[in-house]
Write a protein that holds these residues in place. Structure first.
Motif, PDB file in Angstrom:
ATOM      1  N   GLY A 168       0.799  -1.217   0.000  1.00 33.49           N
ATOM      2  CA  GLY A 168       0.000   0.000   0.000  1.00 33.49           C
ATOM      3  C   GLY A 168       0.827   1.260   0.000  1.00 33.49           C
ATOM      4  O   GLY A 168       0.332   2.351  -0.270  1.00 33.49           O
ATOM      5  N   GLY A 169       2.116   1.140   0.283  1.00 31.03           N
ATOM      6  CA  GLY A 169       3.006   2.289   0.331  1.00 31.03           C
ATOM      7  C   GLY A 169       4.345   1.851   0.882  1.00 31.03           C
ATOM      8  O   GLY A 169       4.467   0.760   1.453  1.00 31.03           O
ATOM      9  N   VAL A 196      14.459  -0.542   3.935  1.00 34.26           N
ATOM     10  CA  VAL A 196      13.350  -0.166   3.060  1.00 34.26           C
ATOM     11  C   VAL A 196      12.105  -0.783   3.678  1.00 34.26           C
ATOM     12  O   VAL A 196      12.067  -1.994   3.948  1.00 34.26           O
ATOM     13  CB  VAL A 196      13.562  -0.694   1.635  1.00 34.26           C
ATOM     14  CG1 VAL A 196      12.305  -0.492   0.797  1.00 34.26           C
ATOM     15  CG2 VAL A 196      14.754  -0.018   0.985  1.00 34.26           C
ATOM     16  N   ALA A 197      11.098   0.026   3.961  1.00 31.87           N
ATOM     17  CA  ALA A 197       9.893  -0.442   4.653  1.00 31.87           C
ATOM     18  C   ALA A 197       8.686  -0.327   3.741  1.00 31.87           C
ATOM     19  O   ALA A 197       8.490   0.703   3.071  1.00 31.87           O
ATOM     20  CB  ALA A 197       9.660   0.360   5.934  1.00 31.87           C
ATOM     21  N   PHE A 198       7.877  -1.388   3.716  1.00 33.37           N
ATOM     22  CA  PHE A 198       6.646  -1.390   2.939  1.00 33.37           C
ATOM     23  C   PHE A 198       5.468  -1.702   3.850  1.00 33.37           C
ATOM     24  O   PHE A 198       5.551  -2.589   4.708  1.00 33.37           O
ATOM     25  CB  PHE A 198       6.695  -2.447   1.825  1.00 33.37           C
ATOM     26  CG  PHE A 198       7.632  -2.120   0.709  1.00 33.37           C
ATOM     27  CD1 PHE A 198       7.579  -0.893   0.068  1.00 33.37           C
ATOM     28  CD2 PHE A 198       8.581  -3.039   0.286  1.00 33.37           C
ATOM     29  CE1 PHE A 198       8.448  -0.583  -0.969  1.00 33.37           C
ATOM     30  CE2 PHE A 198       9.444  -2.745  -0.744  1.00 33.37           C
ATOM     31  CZ  PHE A 198       9.380  -1.514  -1.371  1.00 33.37           C
ATOM     32  N   ASP A 199       4.365  -0.971   3.656  1.00 37.99           N
ATOM     33  CA  ASP A 199       3.098  -1.271   4.324  1.00 37.99           C
ATOM     34  C   ASP A 199       2.342  -2.264   3.471  1.00 37.99           C
ATOM     35  O   ASP A 199       1.984  -1.968   2.330  1.00 37.99           O
ATOM     36  CB  ASP A 199       2.270   0.007   4.510  1.00 37.99           C
ATOM     37  CG  ASP A 199       2.942   0.998   5.433  1.00 37.99           C
ATOM     38  OD1 ASP A 199       3.556   0.553   6.414  1.00 37.99           O
ATOM     39  OD2 ASP A 199       2.864   2.215   5.163  1.00 37.99           O
ATOM     40  N   MET A 200       2.085  -3.443   4.025  1.00 33.73           N
ATOM     41  CA  MET A 200       1.514  -4.533   3.245  1.00 33.73           C
ATOM     42  C   MET A 200      -0.009  -4.526   3.324  1.00 33.73           C
ATOM     43  O   MET A 200      -0.602  -4.138   4.335  1.00 33.73           O
ATOM     44  CB  MET A 200       2.066  -5.862   3.746  1.00 33.73           C
ATOM     45  CG  MET A 200       3.594  -5.924   3.719  1.00 33.73           C
ATOM     46  SD  MET A 200       4.271  -5.732   2.049  1.00 33.73           S
ATOM     47  CE  MET A 200       3.876  -7.353   1.386  1.00 33.73           C
ATOM     48  N   THR A 201      -0.638  -4.989   2.252  1.00 32.04           N
ATOM     49  CA  THR A 201      -2.101  -5.023   2.175  1.00 32.04           C
ATOM     50  C   THR A 201      -2.678  -6.392   2.527  1.00 32.04           C
ATOM     51  O   THR A 201      -3.884  -6.599   2.418  1.00 32.04           O
ATOM     52  CB  THR A 201      -2.576  -4.628   0.768  1.00 32.04           C
ATOM     53  OG1 THR A 201      -2.025  -5.552  -0.182  1.00 32.04           O
ATOM     54  CG2 THR A 201      -2.130  -3.217   0.419  1.00 32.04           C
TER      55      THR A 201
END
Length: 272
Positions: free
Chosen positions: A99-100, A110-115
């Motif tokens: 999601g971002g 590196v960080a990702f917001d998962m759906t």
């Protein structure tokens, strides 16, 4: 409430900002590969902290002993992290999993917001044969709500149309309409575009009854009655690859679909 002169809310003075920007430029040139960047810290007074991946205190001291500036150690330069972002963001986005995200040089990741939740991701990652790099951090939401509807109401609806993903970034225009149930399908009336498009709720929506025996949809602490005017943030698109969209097509047919996420009661937002 904190007072206006609370140290925890203040930023460094403008003169310190100018000097910090000048020092930042010098450090970028003089300490490549070691210098990470600078940011505001409050310990408790507001200062600028200059971060290095190693020997932070000694490195900063070679360039300044200004008490307005502090040293911090750790992190990874953006140039080393950006290739991870550039490789993995499109890979995850192609599966509608992210999601971002951002490069977080001060944290060295590196960080990702998962759906999706972690279990769902692990299943997809195994099928794709993915091996995640050490500095890739995935932030997962909770598992999905397994209950879509009160069993006592199940015979009244064809399905509860729920997305198979958590929402990512959402447009924030306030849209409105009435959720109605027609021939077992949830639709939208009085929404401004005419017709009665199909409704898609967020992943964890649940249909039930309130204390007055009225049908409601509950999601994320929001509860609204079917038939009453609601407000949601949008516009949002319906992805035909979404399992919820596919189920909605199978049960309720073709035509426009409007994702309304977790709607709010319009009565809570009086007209201006």
């Amino acid at each position: 409430m904190p007072s206006e002169d609370d140290e925890s809310l203040r930023n460094p003075e403008e003169a310190a900002m100018r000097d910090a920007q000048a020092l930042d430029r010098r450090l970028k040139a003089a300490e490549p590969g070691n210098y990470i960047g600078y940011r505001v810290v409050r310990d408790p007074s507001p200062r600028f902290a200059f971060q290095f991946r190693r020997d932070a205190a000694a490195t900063l001291a070679r360039h300044t002993r200004d008490p307005r500036f502090a040293s911090r150690e750790g992190g990874v330069p953006t140039a080393e992290l950006q290739p991870i972002f550039d490789e993995w963001f499109p890979r995850l986005a192609a599966k509608r999993l992210v999601g971002g995200g951002s490069v977080m040089e001060f944290d060295g990741v590196v960080a990702f917001d998962m759906t999706v939740d972690e279990a769902a991701f692990r299943e997809i990652a195994a099928a794709e044969g993915w091996t995640l790099p050490e500095r890739l951090r995935l932030d997962f939401g909770p598992p999905p709500n397994p209950r879509a509807i009160d069993p006592a109401l199940a015979a009244l609806v064809r399905l509860v149309p729920r997305s198979d993903r958590l929402p990512g970034a959402v447009n924030q225009a306030a849209l409105s309409g009435r959720i109605i149930l027609r021939d077992g399908c949830f639709r939208l009336a009085d929404h401004g575009d005419g017709g009665e498009p199909l409704v898609l709720f967020d992943r964890d929506a649940e249909i039930g009854l309130d204390a007055d025996n009225r049908m409601i949809v509950t999601d994320g602490g929001q509860t609204v009655r079917i038939g009453e005017k609601v407000i949601w943030a949008g516009p949002r698109g319906a992805n035909e690859a979404d399992a919820g969209v596919k189920a909605l097509r199978a049960q309720c047919g073709a035509g426009p679909i409007i994702p309304i996420g977790a709607p709010s009661n319009a009565a809570h937002f009086p007209p201006r």
